[in-house]
Design an enzyme around this catalytic site. Structure first.
Site, PDB file in Angstrom:
ATOM      1  N   ARG A   1      -8.029   0.170  16.540  1.00 15.69           N
ATOM      2  CA  ARG A   1      -8.388   0.437  15.161  1.00 15.69           C
ATOM      3  C   ARG A   1      -9.347  -0.695  14.809  1.00 15.69           C
ATOM      4  O   ARG A   1     -10.336  -0.862  15.512  1.00 15.69           O
ATOM      5  CB  ARG A   1      -7.161   0.524  14.249  1.00 15.69           C
ATOM      6  CG  ARG A   1      -7.451   1.374  13.008  1.00 15.69           C
ATOM      7  CD  ARG A   1      -6.261   1.539  12.091  1.00 15.69           C
ATOM      8  NE  ARG A   1      -5.934   0.297  11.381  1.00 15.69           N
ATOM      9  CZ  ARG A   1      -4.939   0.170  10.509  1.00 15.69           C
ATOM     10  NH1 ARG A   1      -4.166   1.201  10.232  1.00 15.69           N
ATOM     11  NH2 ARG A   1      -4.706  -0.982   9.902  1.00 15.69           N
TER      12      ARG A   1
ATOM     13  N   LYS B   1       0.812  -1.238   0.000  1.00 11.95           N
ATOM     14  CA  LYS B   1       0.000   0.000   0.000  1.00 11.95           C
ATOM     15  C   LYS B   1       0.835   1.273   0.000  1.00 11.95           C
ATOM     16  O   LYS B   1       0.452   2.258  -0.613  1.00 11.95           O
ATOM     17  CB  LYS B   1      -0.989   0.002   1.174  1.00 11.95           C
ATOM     18  CG  LYS B   1      -0.345   0.143   2.530  1.00 11.95           C
ATOM     19  CD  LYS B   1      -1.375   0.058   3.659  1.00 11.95           C
ATOM     20  CE  LYS B   1      -0.662   0.199   4.991  1.00 11.95           C
ATOM     21  NZ  LYS B   1      -1.432  -0.311   6.125  1.00 11.95           N
TER      22      LYS B   1
HETATM   23  C1  LIG Z   1      -0.528  -1.172   6.711  1.00 11.38           C
HETATM   24  C2  LIG Z   1      -0.861  -2.441   7.365  1.00 11.38           C
HETATM   25  C3  LIG Z   1       0.146  -3.382   7.625  1.00 11.38           C
HETATM   26  C4  LIG Z   1       1.608  -3.137   7.300  1.00 11.38           C
HETATM   27  O1  LIG Z   1       2.149  -2.246   8.223  1.00 11.38           O
HETATM   28  P1  LIG Z   1       3.716  -1.867   8.191  1.00 11.38           P
HETATM   29  O2  LIG Z   1       3.905  -1.061   9.410  1.00 11.38           O
HETATM   30  O3  LIG Z   1       3.953  -1.108   6.944  1.00 11.38           O
HETATM   31  O4  LIG Z   1       4.463  -3.149   8.227  1.00 11.38           O
HETATM   32  C5  LIG Z   1      -0.221  -4.580   8.191  1.00 11.38           C
HETATM   33  N1  LIG Z   1      -1.508  -4.837   8.524  1.00 11.38           N
HETATM   34  C6  LIG Z   1      -2.506  -3.955   8.296  1.00 11.38           C
HETATM   35  C7  LIG Z   1      -3.899  -4.313   8.677  1.00 11.38           C
HETATM   36  C8  LIG Z   1      -2.214  -2.726   7.723  1.00 11.38           C
HETATM   37  O5  LIG Z   1      -3.206  -1.863   7.507  1.00 11.38           O
END
Ligand SMILES: *Cc1c(COP(=O)(O)O)cnc(C)c1O
Length: 374
Positions: free
Chosen positions: A131, A36
């Protein structure tokens, strides 16, 4: 080569992924690579697959669609609860989604049956970060409903910490998630294939504990791209922290007073700035703006300082660096700056790939360690 641009060193990203994959894999944790922050970039996605990654994860269906349409073959995972309005597309473009709402899962099921597909669901458990997540006391009720749905397979459970509330994924939290998994399996006489423990913030938990329980999956973005864990943003040993470099160009260079002259009112962003008088000063303007990148997410790679800016310009103090009109100024990026630069259509993405992990990489790495000590 035009600017502003983000130079993306694919060799460094591949190196980071390889080390992380081996590191976590040695104790049975498989990595879903999170795309992402790079907007589902096709070259990066291909690189991940080449490195043996089986699951690509993204928060946006559009990014999954882009990667799938580019012919990338793997499992696609949608991070975060799907929107009701995108259920059809979720089933079409994602093989797996992370879920917290039973009504949405029911819609996914209906859509999966209609499309003749099987959609896999991971139920996210609320462990305190506040969250996404189902409260643990409601989980059995969810499981009992989900396993009855046609078109849906309950793949496992997961958790996400250190995102909203800044809560650590520590031994206690991970042990709790493991216990929940065992309990569900016993109560419903099923096997949960995936216990997805978290993200780049789980590094410290993994290094500090020999006992990792049932956790067998992590979803990693930032540590692959920027070489850091995300509880303290500490560099992970042997990873590159400079796979991405922002490059901007000097468009004006002049000696001017350091104090604006005239009557002070609001600037372009509605603030009334305050300045110190340092007499006359060399100043440069770079062709990159707040529309493209948050300046506080940038760390100059040369001895200059950022004075401020507006939508399309950055004003810097070039100090003693020998800048001229058209000179390039380089910056390291943090996560927020990376996301913004990848998203801005005005920032060119330039991929660099050094086939042989030769001199250049090693030189860069020794420099990184020196600059950390400094
Ligand atoms: C963005 C996201 C991740 C990845 O997080 P990083 O800190 O970039 O490793 C993992 N799980 C969810 C649900 C996310 O939204």
């Amino acid at each position: 080569m035009a600017t502003p641009r983000l130079e993306i060193n694919l060799s460094k990203i591949a190196h980071n992924l390889k080390i992380l994959k081996n590191f976590y894999g040695a104790r049975g944790i498989s990595i879903s690579a999170v795309t992402k922050s790079v907007s589902g970039d096709i070259d990066i996605a291909r690189l991940f697959i080449k490195q043996g990654i089986k699951t690509l994860a993204d928060a946006r269906i559009d990014n999954l669609k882009k990667m799938k349409n580019a012919g990338i073959k793997c499992q696609f995972l949608l991070l975060g609860p799907p929107m009701l309005s995108e259920v059809e597309a979720v089933v079409r473009y994602a093989d797996i989604s992370l879920n917290t709402e039973i009504d949405i899962i029911k819609q996914l099921a209906e859509s999966a049956v209609r499309q003749g597909r099987l959609h896999k669901v991971v139920l996210m458990v609320e462990l305190g970060d506040l969250r996404e997540g189902i409260m643990p006391s409601d989980l059995n009720d969810y499981v009992s409903q989900v396993i009855k749905l046609e078109g849906i397979e309950l793949l496992g459970i997961g958790a996400n910490l250190a995102c909203f509330g800044g809560i650590k994924p520590d031994h206690e939290k991970m042990e709790f998630l493991s216990e929940i998994a065992c309990e569900i399996e016993k109560t419903f006489n099923i096997h949960l294939e995936i216990i997805s423990g978290g993200n780049s913030a789980n590094y410290e938990w993994f290094t500090d504990n020999t006992e990792i329980g049932r956790i067998n999956g992590l979803r990693l973005g930032e540590s692959i791209f920027l070489g850091v864990e995300t509880l303290h943003r500490k560099p992970i040993l042997d990873l590159f922290t400079d796979a991405f470099t922002l490059v901007a160009e000097v468009v004006e260079l002049k000696i001017k007073p350091s104090l604006p002259f005239g009557k002070i009112a609001q600037n372009a962003f509605g603030q009334t700035p305050v300045f110190k008088d340092n007499g006359n000063q060399i100043r440069a303007i770079l062709g990159i703006g707040l529309q493209d990148i948050p300046f506080d997410g940038l760390e100059p790679k040369s001895n200059i300082s950022i004075l401020g800016g507006a939508s399309n310009h950055m004003v810097i103090n070039p100090k003693r660096s020998q800048l001229r009109l058209g000179s390039l100024v380089r910056f390291n990026v943090n996560y927020a700056a990376l996301v913004a630069a990848m998203t801005s259509p005005f920032v060119i993405k330039q991929k660099i790939f050094i086939e042989e992990r030769g001199r250049l990489l090693r030189d860069d790495r020794s420099k990184r360690h020196l600059s950390q000590k400094a």
